[in-house]
Design a protein around this motif. Sequence first.
Motif, PDB file in Angstrom:
ATOM      1  N   TRP A  37      54.193 -28.264  32.102  1.00 53.33           N
ATOM      2  CA  TRP A  37      53.922 -28.437  30.670  1.00 53.33           C
ATOM      3  C   TRP A  37      55.105 -29.109  29.988  1.00 53.33           C
ATOM      4  O   TRP A  37      56.251 -28.756  30.218  1.00 53.33           O
ATOM      5  CB  TRP A  37      53.633 -27.093  30.022  1.00 53.33           C
ATOM      6  N   ARG A  38      54.821 -30.055  29.116  1.00 56.46           N
ATOM      7  CA  ARG A  38      55.867 -30.825  28.434  1.00 56.46           C
ATOM      8  C   ARG A  38      56.339 -30.214  27.125  1.00 56.46           C
ATOM      9  O   ARG A  38      57.487 -30.373  26.739  1.00 56.46           O
ATOM     10  CB  ARG A  38      55.362 -32.234  28.151  1.00 56.46           C
ATOM     11  N   ARG A  39      55.443 -29.565  26.411  1.00 53.61           N
ATOM     12  CA  ARG A  39      55.783 -29.032  25.085  1.00 53.61           C
ATOM     13  C   ARG A  39      55.194 -27.635  24.920  1.00 53.61           C
ATOM     14  O   ARG A  39      54.257 -27.266  25.611  1.00 53.61           O
ATOM     15  CB  ARG A  39      55.228 -29.939  23.989  1.00 53.61           C
ATOM     16  N   ILE A  40      55.784 -26.913  23.973  1.00 52.66           N
ATOM     17  CA  ILE A  40      55.196 -25.636  23.585  1.00 52.66           C
ATOM     18  C   ILE A  40      55.018 -25.628  22.073  1.00 52.66           C
ATOM     19  O   ILE A  40      55.793 -26.227  21.340  1.00 52.66           O
ATOM     20  CB  ILE A  40      56.034 -24.424  24.039  1.00 52.66           C
ATOM     21  N   VAL A  72      67.337 -22.464  23.354  1.00 52.40           N
ATOM     22  CA  VAL A  72      67.166 -23.915  23.365  1.00 52.40           C
ATOM     23  C   VAL A  72      67.725 -24.475  22.059  1.00 52.40           C
ATOM     24  O   VAL A  72      67.392 -23.991  20.972  1.00 52.40           O
ATOM     25  CB  VAL A  72      65.671 -24.284  23.510  1.00 52.40           C
ATOM     26  N   THR A  73      68.588 -25.479  22.164  1.00 55.35           N
ATOM     27  CA  THR A  73      69.169 -26.109  20.978  1.00 55.35           C
ATOM     28  C   THR A  73      68.064 -26.633  20.063  1.00 55.35           C
ATOM     29  O   THR A  73      67.158 -27.334  20.515  1.00 55.35           O
ATOM     30  CB  THR A  73      70.101 -27.271  21.396  1.00 55.35           C
ATOM     31  N   ALA A  84      60.129 -13.524   0.854  1.00 55.92           N
ATOM     32  CA  ALA A  84      59.387 -14.760   0.629  1.00 55.92           C
ATOM     33  C   ALA A  84      58.503 -15.122   1.817  1.00 55.92           C
ATOM     34  O   ALA A  84      57.469 -15.764   1.655  1.00 55.92           O
ATOM     35  CB  ALA A  84      60.354 -15.908   0.337  1.00 55.92           C
ATOM     36  N   ASP A  85      58.892 -14.701   3.021  1.00 53.79           N
ATOM     37  CA  ASP A  85      58.114 -15.030   4.215  1.00 53.79           C
ATOM     38  C   ASP A  85      57.270 -13.865   4.718  1.00 53.79           C
ATOM     39  O   ASP A  85      56.694 -13.938   5.798  1.00 53.79           O
ATOM     40  CB  ASP A  85      59.047 -15.517   5.331  1.00 53.79           C
ATOM     41  N   ASP A  86      57.209 -12.770   3.946  1.00 55.52           N
ATOM     42  CA  ASP A  86      56.371 -11.645   4.359  1.00 55.52           C
ATOM     43  C   ASP A  86      54.923 -12.087   4.497  1.00 55.52           C
ATOM     44  O   ASP A  86      54.399 -12.853   3.680  1.00 55.52           O
ATOM     45  CB  ASP A  86      56.440 -10.512   3.328  1.00 55.52           C
ATOM     46  N   ASP A  87      54.281 -11.587   5.544  1.00 54.73           N
ATOM     47  CA  ASP A  87      52.846 -11.792   5.760  1.00 54.73           C
ATOM     48  C   ASP A  87      52.460 -13.272   5.772  1.00 54.73           C
ATOM     49  O   ASP A  87      51.484 -13.677   5.138  1.00 54.73           O
ATOM     50  CB  ASP A  87      52.030 -11.025   4.712  1.00 54.73           C
ATOM     51  N   THR A  88      53.234 -14.068   6.495  1.00 50.57           N
ATOM     52  CA  THR A  88      52.922 -15.486   6.633  1.00 50.57           C
ATOM     53  C   THR A  88      52.898 -15.874   8.110  1.00 50.57           C
ATOM     54  O   THR A  88      53.334 -15.129   8.981  1.00 50.57           O
ATOM     55  CB  THR A  88      53.970 -16.380   5.922  1.00 50.57           C
ATOM     56  N   VAL A  89      52.370 -17.053   8.357  1.00 46.53           N
ATOM     57  CA  VAL A  89      52.366 -17.633   9.695  1.00 46.53           C
ATOM     58  C   VAL A  89      53.148 -18.936   9.622  1.00 46.53           C
ATOM     59  O   VAL A  89      52.928 -19.756   8.736  1.00 46.53           O
ATOM     60  CB  VAL A  89      50.925 -17.896  10.196  1.00 46.53           C
ATOM     61  N   LYS A  90      54.074 -19.116  10.548  1.00 46.69           N
ATOM     62  CA  LYS A  90      54.856 -20.345  10.640  1.00 46.69           C
ATOM     63  C   LYS A  90      54.715 -20.874  12.056  1.00 46.69           C
ATOM     64  O   LYS A  90      54.375 -20.130  12.974  1.00 46.69           O
ATOM     65  CB  LYS A  90      56.321 -20.076  10.316  1.00 46.69           C
ATOM     66  N   TRP A  91      55.010 -22.150  12.251  1.00 48.67           N
ATOM     67  CA  TRP A  91      54.880 -22.718  13.584  1.00 48.67           C
ATOM     68  C   TRP A  91      55.851 -23.880  13.768  1.00 48.67           C
ATOM     69  O   TRP A  91      56.378 -24.423  12.807  1.00 48.67           O
ATOM     70  CB  TRP A  91      53.448 -23.187  13.849  1.00 48.67           C
ATOM     71  N   GLY A  92      56.066 -24.226  15.027  1.00 42.57           N
ATOM     72  CA  GLY A  92      56.908 -25.365  15.367  1.00 42.57           C
ATOM     73  C   GLY A  92      56.608 -25.814  16.797  1.00 42.57           C
ATOM     74  O   GLY A  92      56.172 -25.014  17.625  1.00 42.57           O
ATOM     75  N   VAL A  93      56.836 -27.081  17.071  1.00 45.56           N
ATOM     76  CA  VAL A  93      56.635 -27.643  18.409  1.00 45.56           C
ATOM     77  C   VAL A  93      58.002 -27.891  19.026  1.00 45.56           C
ATOM     78  O   VAL A  93      58.901 -28.423  18.380  1.00 45.56           O
ATOM     79  CB  VAL A  93      55.826 -28.960  18.345  1.00 45.56           C
ATOM     80  N   VAL A  94      58.166 -27.491  20.291  1.00 49.79           N
ATOM     81  CA  VAL A  94      59.433 -27.649  20.996  1.00 49.79           C
ATOM     82  C   VAL A  94      59.194 -28.496  22.250  1.00 49.79           C
ATOM     83  O   VAL A  94      58.327 -28.177  23.063  1.00 49.79           O
ATOM     84  CB  VAL A  94      60.031 -26.275  21.388  1.00 49.79           C
ATOM     85  N   ASP A  95      59.966 -29.571  22.388  1.00 49.45           N
ATOM     86  CA  ASP A  95      59.907 -30.419  23.577  1.00 49.45           C
ATOM     87  C   ASP A  95      60.632 -29.696  24.710  1.00 49.45           C
ATOM     88  O   ASP A  95      61.794 -29.320  24.574  1.00 49.45           O
ATOM     89  CB  ASP A  95      60.571 -31.765  23.290  1.00 49.45           C
TER      90      ASP A  95
END
Length: 129
Positions: A37-40, A72-73, A84-95
């Motif tokens: 797999w290349r990314r997550i 991972v850097t 401010a971030d209570d009860d939220t969903v966040k996301w990010g893509v990592v190579d």
Amino acid sequence: MVRSDPGSSSNVRLGLVHAAHAAAATVNGVGVSRDGWRRILVILDLGTMANAGDSTINVQTSVSLNGTYATVTGATFTIPTGGADDDTVKWGVVDMEQQDEFVRVQIVAGATGTSEAGASIVFCNPKDG
């Protein structure tokens, strides 16, 4: 936990860690192989983040399943205090192409209070066969 649908085209795979943790605690997810797999895609499910002091969620890798994991850097998510971030969903893509084979998520709580957070890793962009 890793789940995949054997009837699918195998373009994604899912790894999960969910943790409720107390002040200044560190919770490590279970390492899973990202071979092929290349990314997550990292999905953060934040509950009540009641800590004094920022919490962090780190993507970490290791050369072996039970080895030493390093962050991972550029793959640290900081969750600020103040609700401010209570009860939220966040996301990010990592190579992950230049990273070690095994990957996990680590959740580090702030200095005081109790927080709830979960992280899911979706393996995506498979390498060519």
